[in-house]
Write an enzyme that holds these catalytic residues in place. Structure first.
Site, mmCIF file in Angstrom:
data_model
loop_
_atom_site.group_PDB
_atom_site.id
_atom_site.type_symbol
_atom_site.label_atom_id
_atom_site.label_comp_id
_atom_site.label_asym_id
_atom_site.label_seq_id
_atom_site.Cartn_x
_atom_site.Cartn_y
_atom_site.Cartn_z
ATOM 1 N N TYR A 26 -38.109 -55.836 -15.187
ATOM 2 C CA TYR A 26 -39.052 -56.810 -15.747
ATOM 3 C C TYR A 26 -40.005 -56.134 -16.733
ATOM 4 O O TYR A 26 -40.280 -56.659 -17.822
ATOM 5 C CB TYR A 26 -39.816 -57.446 -14.588
ATOM 6 C CG TYR A 26 -40.825 -58.500 -14.945
ATOM 7 C CD1 TYR A 26 -40.432 -59.768 -15.350
ATOM 8 C CD2 TYR A 26 -42.192 -58.237 -14.825
ATOM 9 C CE1 TYR A 26 -41.366 -60.743 -15.642
ATOM 10 C CE2 TYR A 26 -43.136 -59.205 -15.111
ATOM 11 C CZ TYR A 26 -42.714 -60.459 -15.517
ATOM 12 O OH TYR A 26 -43.637 -61.426 -15.803
ATOM 13 N N LYS A 36 -40.281 -57.169 -20.633
ATOM 14 C CA LYS A 36 -41.540 -57.700 -21.148
ATOM 15 C C LYS A 36 -42.150 -56.780 -22.201
ATOM 16 O O LYS A 36 -42.808 -57.255 -23.148
ATOM 17 C CB LYS A 36 -42.518 -57.931 -19.997
ATOM 18 C CG LYS A 36 -42.149 -59.092 -19.088
ATOM 19 C CD LYS A 36 -42.077 -60.405 -19.847
ATOM 20 C CE LYS A 36 -41.985 -61.613 -18.937
ATOM 21 N NZ LYS A 36 -41.856 -62.873 -19.693
#
Length: 290
Positions: A160, A164
């Site tokens: 993640y 991101k």
């Protein structure tokens, strides 16, 4: 009615922050394409918008699928005749420490977040470029969704975090490329209680003395709506942190302190050099969970 007459696509809009965005845009006068791979929540958001007198259609395309993301943009054009704003929000988690993270868990998260931002952006920008070349210069907006994890790191979320962080970099790059077509590109790094974060933020509920729920997804949407409006034309290539009642502008990567020998360094010389550089530079922000 700050976005009255504008047409907005919101991905991952069936629940959580995306749902809050869709409802907020509709309240401010926009027509909304509510994208979610699950038809039931997408349709429920459309019904809620229409019941309040707004305009919306549901779309269930996979935003990380090339043809699906192209059809998503086509849905806005076919349903409302134009496209003004793309809000890339869709995502999910597969949390695990890096040493335990599987290839499938890595690929799935990077695909949905990073490719799921690029693909709709690519097809929307192609439309806006064509409009610009035809003499109909857009006043268009892209709002991407990064995360504090992408800016600072988060233990147990390596996949993640990487995705991101990629979105933050993609935002800066797209802003530099799309400005010539009348398109601004910004990102938010929100903190709010959703299905992905409800356990982590369980303690941050509404305060009885004020009634203000600092982790409500609806707190994030006003900034996104403003970024989608004509008022935001001078703002591009920026990443905003937003949660509760706080809005802040994240500092980007910058060139730091320098030592220049004017010639090639020897490896044995660089220990003291690196020591001085580290000592004179600001300390990095701590990684979440470290």
């Amino acid at each position: 009615m700050i976005v009255e007459g504008r047409v907005v696509v919101v991905t991952g809009a069936g629940r959580g922050i995306g749902r809050a965005h869709a409802l907020a845009f509709a309240r401010e006068g926009a027509s909304v394409v509510v994208n979610d791979v699950d038809l039931d929540p997408a349709s429920a958001v459309v019904e809620e918008i229409e019941a309040a007198g707004g305009k919306a259609v549901a779309n269930t395309d996979d935003v990380a699928d090339w043809a699906g993301s192209e059809n998503l943009i086509a849905t806005a054009l076919e349903s409302f005749g134009r496209l003004d704003v793309l809000v890339n929000n869709a995502g999910f988690l597969r949390d695990r420490m890096l040493v335990n993270l599987s290839e499938d868990e890595w690929d799935a998260v990077v695909r949905v977040h990073l490719k799921g931002h690029f693909a709709p952006m690519r097809h929307a920008a192609a439309h806006w470029r064509a409009e610009s070349k035809a003499g109909r210069r857009p006043d268009a907006r892209i709002i991407n969704t990064s995360s504090g994890a992408g800016l600072f790191g988060s233990v147990g979320q390596g996949n993640y975090t990487a995705a991101k962080a990629g979105i933050a970099g993609l935002t800066v790059n797209a802003a530099a490329e799309f400005g010539r077509y009348g398109v601004t590109v910004n990102a938010i790094a929100p903190a709010a209680r959703t299905r992905m974060t409800e356990v982590a933020f369980a303690e941050n509920m509404a305060k009885p003395e004020t009634g203000f729920d600092a982790m409500a997804p609806e707190n994030v949407s006003p900034l996104v709506v403003w970024l989608g409006s004509a008022e935001s034309a001078a703002v591009t290539g920026r990443v905003f942190e937003v949660d509760g009642g706080r809005v802040s502008l994240a500092d980007p990567w910058r060139h730091g302190v320098v030592e220049d020998k004017g010639a090639r360094w020897e490896p044995s010389e660089l220990g003291p050099v690196v020591g001085r550089l580290v000592a004179s530079a600001p300390a990095p922000e701590p990684v979440y969970g470290a």
